[in-house]
Design a protein around this motif. Sequence first.
Motif, PDB file in Angstrom:
ATOM      1  N   GLU A  30       0.580  -1.630   0.011  1.00 25.10           N
ATOM      2  CA  GLU A  30      -0.202   0.273   0.064  1.00 25.10           C
ATOM      3  C   GLU A  30       0.634   0.894  -0.134  1.00 25.10           C
ATOM      4  O   GLU A  30       0.515   2.358  -0.313  1.00 25.10           O
ATOM      5  CB  GLU A  30      -0.827   0.000   1.170  1.00 25.10           C
ATOM      6  N   ARG A  31       2.255   1.278   0.279  1.00 22.17           N
ATOM      7  CA  ARG A  31       3.134   2.672   0.711  1.00 22.17           C
ATOM      8  C   ARG A  31       3.038   2.039  -0.592  1.00 22.17           C
ATOM      9  O   ARG A  31       4.147   3.774  -0.895  1.00 22.17           O
ATOM     10  CB  ARG A  31       3.509   2.420   1.994  1.00 22.17           C
ATOM     11  N   ARG A  32       4.183   1.897  -0.953  1.00 21.80           N
ATOM     12  CA  ARG A  32       4.558   1.870  -2.285  1.00 21.80           C
ATOM     13  C   ARG A  32       4.039   1.742  -3.748  1.00 21.80           C
ATOM     14  O   ARG A  32       3.899   2.846  -4.716  1.00 21.80           O
ATOM     15  CB  ARG A  32       4.815   0.210  -3.094  1.00 21.80           C
ATOM     16  N   ALA A  33       2.459   1.731  -3.592  1.00 19.58           N
ATOM     17  CA  ALA A  33       1.450   2.815  -4.393  1.00 19.58           C
ATOM     18  C   ALA A  33       1.115   3.507  -4.462  1.00 19.58           C
ATOM     19  O   ALA A  33       1.251   4.651  -5.694  1.00 19.58           O
ATOM     20  CB  ALA A  33      -0.037   1.491  -4.149  1.00 19.58           C
ATOM     21  N   ARG A  34       1.075   4.190  -3.091  1.00 20.02           N
ATOM     22  CA  ARG A  34       0.179   5.247  -2.481  1.00 20.02           C
ATOM     23  C   ARG A  34       2.125   6.403  -3.535  1.00 20.02           C
ATOM     24  O   ARG A  34       1.605   7.528  -3.460  1.00 20.02           O
ATOM     25  CB  ARG A  34       0.495   6.101  -1.227  1.00 20.02           C
ATOM     26  N   LEU A  35       3.291   5.839  -3.099  1.00 21.20           N
ATOM     27  CA  LEU A  35       4.433   6.560  -3.408  1.00 21.20           C
ATOM     28  C   LEU A  35       4.413   6.718  -5.196  1.00 21.20           C
ATOM     29  O   LEU A  35       4.684   7.719  -5.862  1.00 21.20           O
ATOM     30  CB  LEU A  35       5.305   5.902  -3.237  1.00 21.20           C
ATOM     31  N   HIS A  36       3.874   5.733  -5.585  1.00 19.17           N
ATOM     32  CA  HIS A  36       4.117   6.181  -7.868  1.00 19.17           C
ATOM     33  C   HIS A  36       2.360   6.123  -8.004  1.00 19.17           C
ATOM     34  O   HIS A  36       1.732   6.344  -9.012  1.00 19.17           O
ATOM     35  CB  HIS A  36       3.929   4.277  -7.935  1.00 19.17           C
TER      36      HIS A  36
ATOM     37  N   ALA B 253       0.787  15.973 -11.717  1.00 26.70           N
ATOM     38  CA  ALA B 253       1.845  15.713 -11.335  1.00 26.70           C
ATOM     39  C   ALA B 253       2.319  14.199 -10.995  1.00 26.70           C
ATOM     40  O   ALA B 253       1.966  14.350  -9.388  1.00 26.70           O
ATOM     41  CB  ALA B 253       2.755  16.802 -10.661  1.00 26.70           C
ATOM     42  N   PRO B 254       3.722  14.003 -10.973  1.00 26.01           N
ATOM     43  CA  PRO B 254       4.215  12.884 -10.136  1.00 26.01           C
ATOM     44  C   PRO B 254       5.254  13.207  -8.875  1.00 26.01           C
ATOM     45  O   PRO B 254       5.355  14.216  -8.922  1.00 26.01           O
ATOM     46  CB  PRO B 254       5.437  12.647 -11.505  1.00 26.01           C
ATOM     47  N   ARG B 255       5.004  12.800  -8.367  1.00 27.41           N
ATOM     48  CA  ARG B 255       5.225  12.525  -6.701  1.00 27.41           C
ATOM     49  C   ARG B 255       6.674  12.512  -6.750  1.00 27.41           C
ATOM     50  O   ARG B 255       7.962  12.139  -7.077  1.00 27.41           O
ATOM     51  CB  ARG B 255       4.882  11.809  -6.260  1.00 27.41           C
TER      52      ARG B 255
END
Length: 103
Positions: free
Chosen positions: A88-94, A101-103
């Motif tokens: 879930e953390r990786r999904a939120r980061l990407h 705009a990209p994160r």
Amino acid sequence: MHIRQRIRDRAVHFGVGLVVAAVGVVVTGFLSAWVGPAGSMLITVAWWFCGLLAAVALLGLTVTAGWYVWYRRRRPSLDAAGAEAYGERRARLHRPRDDGAPR
């Protein structure tokens, strides 16, 4: 930090405390032989301090061993929950931001 790392770090921490207590016992033993009865109060306090330090280190190692046994019994469910949280953390980061705009 993962629970395995915390358990390992605590075991190392209390293991070092036990080594320090053992060194304190050796030093106190040499001092008590060297000083003799002249510094008996100071030597007595040093013995008590070394004993207290060793007791705290042994208690910490015992509690850490208990945590390790608990972790080994619950490892599959803890690993699954950790993997889910990590995903879930990786999904939120990407995930793109609301403005595009990209994160």
